[in-house]
Scaffold this active site. Sequence first.
Site, short mmCIF file in Angstrom:
data_model
loop_
_atom_site.label_atom_id
_atom_site.label_comp_id
_atom_site.label_asym_id
_atom_site.label_seq_id
_atom_site.Cartn_x
_atom_site.Cartn_y
_atom_site.Cartn_z
N GLU A 72 0.81 -1.23 0.00
CA GLU A 72 0.00 0.00 0.00
C GLU A 72 0.84 1.27 0.00
O GLU A 72 0.43 2.28 -0.59
CB GLU A 72 -0.95 0.01 1.20
CG GLU A 72 -2.19 -0.87 1.02
CD GLU A 72 -1.90 -2.36 1.12
OE1 GLU A 72 -0.80 -2.74 1.56
OE2 GLU A 72 -2.79 -3.16 0.76
N HIS A 141 -11.59 -3.64 8.27
CA HIS A 141 -12.00 -3.64 6.86
C HIS A 141 -13.36 -2.98 6.65
O HIS A 141 -13.99 -3.18 5.61
CB HIS A 141 -12.10 -5.07 6.33
CG HIS A 141 -10.82 -5.83 6.24
ND1 HIS A 141 -10.08 -6.17 7.34
CD2 HIS A 141 -10.15 -6.32 5.18
CE1 HIS A 141 -9.01 -6.85 6.95
NE2 HIS A 141 -9.03 -6.96 5.65
C1 LIG Z 1 -2.33 -4.58 4.09
C2 LIG Z 1 -3.30 -5.49 3.40
N1 LIG Z 1 -3.41 -5.45 2.06
C3 LIG Z 1 -4.27 -6.26 1.42
C4 LIG Z 1 -5.09 -7.13 2.12
C5 LIG Z 1 -6.12 -7.99 1.40
N2 LIG Z 1 -5.68 -9.39 1.35
C6 LIG Z 1 -6.08 -10.30 2.27
S1 LIG Z 1 -5.38 -11.79 2.04
C7 LIG Z 1 -4.56 -11.26 0.66
C8 LIG Z 1 -3.63 -12.20 -0.09
C9 LIG Z 1 -2.55 -12.65 0.83
O1 LIG Z 1 -1.66 -13.51 0.15
P1 LIG Z 1 -0.65 -14.36 1.01
O2 LIG Z 1 0.01 -13.49 2.00
O3 LIG Z 1 0.23 -15.10 0.08
O4 LIG Z 1 -1.56 -15.36 1.84
P2 LIG Z 1 -2.53 -16.46 1.20
O5 LIG Z 1 -3.86 -15.81 1.00
O6 LIG Z 1 -1.92 -16.94 -0.08
O7 LIG Z 1 -2.60 -17.56 2.23
C10 LIG Z 1 -4.82 -9.92 0.41
C11 LIG Z 1 -4.24 -9.14 -0.71
C12 LIG Z 1 -4.96 -7.13 3.53
N3 LIG Z 1 -5.74 -7.92 4.30
N4 LIG Z 1 -4.06 -6.33 4.13
#
Ligand SMILES: Cc1ncc(C[n+]2csc(CCOP(=O)(O)OP(=O)(O)O)c2C)c(N)n1
Lengths: 338, 338, 324, 324
Positions: A72, A141
């Site tokens: 971000e 959120h």
């Molecule tokens: C700071 C922030 N940015 C975006 C999100 C939205 N978000 C939630 S899970 C996710 C993907 C996360 O990917 P990863 O860390 O690889 O975990 P996975 O879902 O693959 O287990 C995103 C973009 C968030 N919760 N917090």
Amino acid sequence: MSAVAEVPEGVETEELGYGRAINAALAEEMRRDERVWMMGQDIGKMGGVFGVTRGLFDEFGPSRVRDTTINETFIVGGAAGAALTGTIPVVELQFADFGLVAGDEIFHKLAKWRYMHGGKLSLPVVVRLPTGVVGGAGAEHSQSLEAMGMHVPGLKVVLPATPADAKGLLKTAIRDPNPVLFFEHKGMYRVKGPVPTGDDYLVPFGEAAVRRRGDAATVVATGLMVPRALEAAERLAAEGTELEVIDPRTIVPLDMETIIASVERTGRALVVHEAVRTAGAGAEIAARIQEAAFFALDAPVWRLGALDTPIPQDPDLEQLVIPSAEQIETAVRELLTL
Amino acid sequence: MSAVAEVPEGVETEELGYGRAINAALAEEMRRDERVWMMGQDIGKMGGVFGVTRGLFDEFGPSRVRDTTINETFIVGGAAGAALTGTIPVVELQFADFGLVAGDEIFHKLAKWRYMHGGKLSLPVVVRLPTGVVGGAGAEHSQSLEAMGMHVPGLKVVLPATPADAKGLLKTAIRDPNPVLFFEHKGMYRVKGPVPTGDDYLVPFGEAAVRRRGDAATVVATGLMVPRALEAAERLAAEGTELEVIDPRTIVPLDMETIIASVERTGRALVVHEAVRTAGAGAEIAARIQEAAFFALDAPVWRLGALDTPIPQDPDLEQLVIPSAEQIETAVRELLTL
Amino acid sequence: MSTKTEQGGGGAGEAEVALELYRQVARIRALELLLNRYVREHGFGGFWHPGLGQEGVQAGAVAALRHEDYLFYAHRGLGYALVKGMAPEVLLGDLFGRVGGSVGGKGGGTVHFVDPELGVLGQGGTLGSNFVLGAGAATSVQLLGEDRVVAIFFGDGAAARGTFHEAALQAAVWKLPIVWVCENNGWHLSALFSAQSPTEDVADRAAAYGVPGVVVDGQDALAVRAAVLEGAERARGGEGPVLIEAKTLRIRGHYEGDPQKYRDDIADGLEVPRDPLQILRERVPAGEADALDAAAGAEAEAALEAALAMPKGGPEVATRDVWS
Amino acid sequence: MSTKTEQGGGGAGEAEVALELYRQVARIRALELLLNRYVREHGFGGFWHPGLGQEGVQAGAVAALRHEDYLFYAHRGLGYALVKGMAPEVLLGDLFGRVGGSVGGKGGGTVHFVDPELGVLGQGGTLGSNFVLGAGAATSVQLLGEDRVVAIFFGDGAAARGTFHEAALQAAVWKLPIVWVCENNGWHLSALFSAQSPTEDVADRAAAYGVPGVVVDGQDALAVRAAVLEGAERARGGEGPVLIEAKTLRIRGHYEGDPQKYRDDIADGLEVPRDPLQILRERVPAGEADALDAAAGAEAEAALEAALAMPKGGPEVATRDVWS
Ligand SMILES: Cc1ncc(C[n+]2csc(CCOP(=O)(O)OP(=O)(O)O)c2C)c(N)n1
Ligand SMILES: Cc1ncc(C[n+]2csc(CCOP(=O)(O)OP(=O)(O)O)c2C)c(N)n1
Ligand SMILES: [Mg+2]
Ligand SMILES: [Mg+2]
């Protein structure tokens, strides 16, 4: 005395969802101006977590519709840097709350850099911020943080409450040479309404919309509270009590003229927003109403807003902390007895 | 009708600077409770960029007085994690503005995590935030951002305006089981005043201080605006106009009782803060005054605050955008004519 | 001034380059010494972070840039912008908050100055903003298909900010035209870099981003220029960012007036160990060097006089420029 | 339940360990499959991020922790907390927003649960908060002279957050007792890790912090356990943090219901390639495995029933717990 059309007379419209209207505005502006581009998480192939950018990746390609990783500070700070150097970024944060992950970039870089550099720099950036409760998204959120943008000089703050305004205000935002925080309500993406089809339907900033005319009391509402205020107004109208419902649409700039003119007729005002009531934008609006129309007021200006708690995750609980149409109705009834 | 002592009668005091008073509070609380520790940039050997922590490194050592690198998200987020696990961190950001670099950690982690976890976690953290203009620090180092803390539920917000309160409020903050944003005014560090010598001089949260008694009008002021309001009151007193000057000291919790009781006597109120006027804490206070005392008011509640601009770097210019004693005096004179 | 920056880009002859670098280092040095005296004697409204001793990095790196390249400078000194082409009186005007400065007295915490024409785009008052801002500027360059690089200056302390990580990962993946120039002067305020870094060099962190990490002697302006030239060419070629770490020294306090009680490694003097000016002197004819010293001194004196003669702004200045 | 976590710490016999891991993976799997069906059929108020296929990482890593160790889990599934010792009906109660859950329906964006007694301390709804929170918890451990480690789970996407950089530098310098466990399932939402990382492995970034970076097969729970055990011992010994990257797979959508239009690598099924359960099965007597499967299924069914029977909170729940 009654509801007002969401779109000016004679404008050609199509029925569109609030999210689709945003999508249309993005597509039109990217077609109009080569310099406009987007970045954010999952806005490409996926079309965004809320599907708002669907189709834009296919039309404009990976260079102008850029998926970022989870960064971000780059999404916002990078947009600032890009705006300094000749392009017009429209960036998406997945949730408005994440603006606080990029707090320095929003409140220092976007808001202040033009001023700090003696007006020699411009920051034409739009930050799209899906705001408000959406049903189970929880404390980190679901916030409504527009008051923060209102408090820090240098940021325009937009809160569309109808599909037509979502389109018209976003197009205006993209054409504005200043940074704009665009708080699109993620709980309203599927709300449908008439949306002007024209490529240059622009809704000017700083012009409140009178959503309903009446003389019993003035209700100033933003975002999701606009439909709820109109619902309350409908109920009261059944008993012959006609509320005037005003939607400022942008709180920076803020059209106080329309609000004051109304309050001077009605003598009573209620300000409603989904954001926490304490130190919310409603406090500013209420303070200004009584500053400008004190001697026309028959009663104190009242405010409704979220309770002083974070937003609970459970969809039933979350509705208990933000104002409902019933609460608006009840508050107005009481205000009218003063 | 006249000025009120900064410290209750009969309490033993010594003359101390505002910064030294904070230093004393830190030392006393670290002696009292082994679990209390500090981290921040340059707070160790150097004693902090403003010299507030001088001597503490020597007394308590590198383990309890920790220099961090340049990592505000860790300073605040790490404090949150440490508080969850049995210690009591008191952290320093070099400038309150940097709280926005750690926006997620302050407004999401500190403010919400207890609630989000059903009350099973506690976050006894004090974040020391040197706030306000200091003479040439510029737009990104001079802001007054307490309104943001007031708007987000879960944070206590403290604004000491005298050396005695700086000590007493900080000690209360450190003993509070909740997260506290401690906005110490960096322009007041050298202001001297009587400070209670006792180890357990605690100033309770949520109790406003009446700095001066009067019946012509009520001036509610915080931080640097308290001495300026008192200066204005002195001038007006020379002409027999006696202002009541109230310093809320904490805006979360906020002692409205004292303010309302005063306004019900005076019928007029002016709220003054250094923060930007628009959507500042003064908007909330003004809105609440007219909600609770509308029918006792002879005139609208007025507000003074910084103009809608960032803080310019030049020390002469910066004074032009925040309220002066003269402006407070002029505003009150005008308010009294209504 | 821009002749020089053009030279920086092209393959100017060895001697010519050394002479030009000497000129630039001498110009910065003259301003540093003048300001050092002025600020200690008169003070000023703000914080002056002296760059005395770091002139070699600033001159060498900026000399490697072209007129059209973008610059996000750091807070330590005026050398970056001076070498990029800004007039010294304008820079001092900014330092003293005069309307004749480039920002009219409104530049943030430490001195800020700007010149979009010359690509001088600012400095984050909050350390680390440069990383994301600069990566964004580089994204514009890529989108517009321009032939520019973005030089991002930062200190060994600023390198710890999370913005570096967030911007660097994206910049590496997008192969953005960026040259990161780290002025490692061993300190971030009262903290020793060696006490706050788990690795010996900032450049050791480049591997995490799959980009080249280069360590260069920051006191040798020619070496810095060569490293940045190479990095810039690579970036222009679409191969992505490079991280260049120039080892240098902080001679003075963090800000002028800093008592530096936390420090016992050097005396509070004005001597510069491994002085970049002396190192260059060996490469240029003594007579020319003396002439450039004299010219630099005169330029600095004149600039100070001009800046102090500039008026300060009033309310109208304080309230304008919030909006475009 | 804590017998297991104690075992994790001690040198339990090979067979015993395999059996225990099988039991845990089976328990997680049973819950995953049950929830998969339930959420698709009934939905629920919130977002369910299935961990199907990642049970091996979660069970293996948490099994290597001791009862007193702290856990900051990730958003993908319930395995972390289940293995650390929380009761399945409590976890489901949280998922369904019931007062019988550990957070009474107030846990953020994705399901949150907590049990300070067991060291289960939460998960940042904003990705990356775990890094700074966990480093802070580790600082407490160091200050109090306790014998604990802090396990911080995160995905390959969360690894991009600046909080990792800020926390990791400080943790390395302070030698904090941390084990970073990265579940690299190849995706962060619709983004391919391989498209968003300049290096092949997240573990490649460990060098920037001067800490060991280990890549382990996340489908092999025994291998994960061994790696985490070793890292935890190192951390307990005061040698500082380690970064363990477990390669695993995201079988389902980001959240249950994600149409995954952005993805063409696997079918929308429930089969788990290189199934951690099958891999363990080869190490345990078939009869015992069958019995554990049956027990796990029964436990899950009972937990679901119990959770659904729990009441939801009302206004009094929504408004309390803001303040201590
Ligand atoms: C700071 C922030 N940015 C975006 C999100 C939205 N978000 C939630 S899970 C996710 C993907 C996360 O990917 P990863 O860390 O690889 O975990 P996975 O879902 O693959 O287990 C995103 C973009 C968030 N919760 N917090
Ligand atoms: C986010 C942020 N944190 C802290 C500061 C205060 N600060 C200004 S300069 C400085 C030291 C910077 O050290 P380094 O990056 O090495 O640059 P140097 O001063 O050595 O040239 C600090 C801590 C800041 N401006 N921004
Ligand atoms: Mg340094
Ligand atoms: Mg992943």
